[in-house]
Design a protein around this motif. Structure first.
Motif, PDB file in Angstrom:
ATOM      1  N   UNK A  44       0.826  -1.212   0.000  1.00 26.59           N
ATOM      2  CA  UNK A  44       0.000   0.000   0.000  1.00 26.59           C
ATOM      3  C   UNK A  44       0.858   1.259   0.000  1.00 26.59           C
ATOM      4  N   UNK A  45       1.934   1.246   0.769  1.00 25.41           N
ATOM      5  CA  UNK A  45       2.775   2.432   0.906  1.00 25.41           C
ATOM      6  C   UNK A  45       3.529   2.789  -0.378  1.00 25.41           C
ATOM      7  N   UNK A  46       3.937   1.798  -1.155  1.00 24.08           N
ATOM      8  CA  UNK A  46       4.740   2.083  -2.348  1.00 24.08           C
ATOM      9  C   UNK A  46       3.928   2.101  -3.640  1.00 24.08           C
ATOM     10  N   UNK A  47       2.629   1.859  -3.555  1.00 26.79           N
ATOM     11  CA  UNK A  47       1.790   1.886  -4.758  1.00 26.79           C
ATOM     12  C   UNK A  47       1.719   3.302  -5.310  1.00 26.79           C
ATOM     13  N   UNK A  48       1.968   3.416  -6.615  1.00 25.28           N
ATOM     14  CA  UNK A  48       1.911   4.695  -7.314  1.00 25.28           C
ATOM     15  C   UNK A  48       0.970   4.529  -8.507  1.00 25.28           C
ATOM     16  N   UNK A  49      -0.217   5.082  -8.404  1.00 26.80           N
ATOM     17  CA  UNK A  49      -1.194   4.945  -9.481  1.00 26.80           C
ATOM     18  C   UNK A  49      -1.977   3.658  -9.354  1.00 26.80           C
ATOM     19  N   UNK A  50      -2.631   3.284 -10.475  1.00 28.19           N
ATOM     20  CA  UNK A  50      -3.457   2.082 -10.409  1.00 28.19           C
ATOM     21  C   UNK A  50      -3.199   1.104 -11.547  1.00 28.19           C
ATOM     22  N   UNK A  51      -2.255   1.420 -12.426  1.00 29.05           N
ATOM     23  CA  UNK A  51      -1.968   0.522 -13.548  1.00 29.05           C
ATOM     24  C   UNK A  51      -0.622  -0.167 -13.354  1.00 29.05           C
ATOM     25  N   UNK A  52      -0.647  -1.499 -13.390  1.00 29.62           N
ATOM     26  CA  UNK A  52       0.582  -2.289 -13.295  1.00 29.62           C
ATOM     27  C   UNK A  52       1.117  -2.492 -14.704  1.00 29.62           C
TER      28      UNK A  52
END
Length: 161
Positions: A44-52
């Motif tokens: 959760x902390x390192x997620x940037x945006x929503x597209x992998x």
């Protein structure tokens, strides 16, 4: 008995930027390498945006935008993102390595239902070799650095601060 691993491997210097992350726990492995287990809170902390990025779509816990973060960390030294999930000798491994800001190995995905001679060339062992690990007197680099010490991501956190 199963084995599940998701995390980043690199030298202490390469993983130094994680000191600014609240959820980061760095665990020492062998041969000068460290493991940053990918926990749910770190995800959760390192997620940037929503597209992998589609190259990492097969991963269980590769956060959107994480490849850019790993590229930045790799300017201090090579880093690998690895995943393993197997039970009773069958399953999969995933590995990718960044160095000097670039993806230099992988992504590699392979199954572990292959004979032992093939497993020595597994995705994670290939990544560990790229990070400078050597199998030496062990079956492979995976065992040589101690990734066989624990069987689940959360187990790596026990006794760590």
């Amino acid at each position: 008995m199963g084995y599940v691993l998701q995390g980043v491997i690199g030298s202490a210097a390469a993983l130094q930027p994680v000191a600014g992350l609240v959820s980061a726990v760095v665990v020492r492995l062998g041969q000068g390498l460290c493991l940053l287990p990918m926990t749910g809170s770190l995800f959760d902390e390192v997620t940037r945006g929503d597209a992998v990025d589609s190259r990492f779509a097969l991963c269980e816990r590769f956060p959107p935008g994480f490849d850019s973060l790993l590229a930045g960390w790799s300017r201090r030294g090579p880093v690998a993102y690895v995943e393993a999930d197997f039970w009773g000798g069958t399953g999969t491994q995933f590995a990718a390595v960044w160095d000097a800001g670039e993806l230099v190995l992988g992504p590699i995905v392979d199954g572990l239902d292959a004979p032992p001679a093939v497993v020595r060339r597994s995705a994670i062992s290939q990544a560990l070799r790229r990070l400078g690990a050597s199998a030496h007197r062990h079956i492979d680099e995976f065992a040589a650095v101690g990734l066989d010490r624990h069987r689940h991501v959360e187990d790596w956190l026990e006794g760590q601060s």
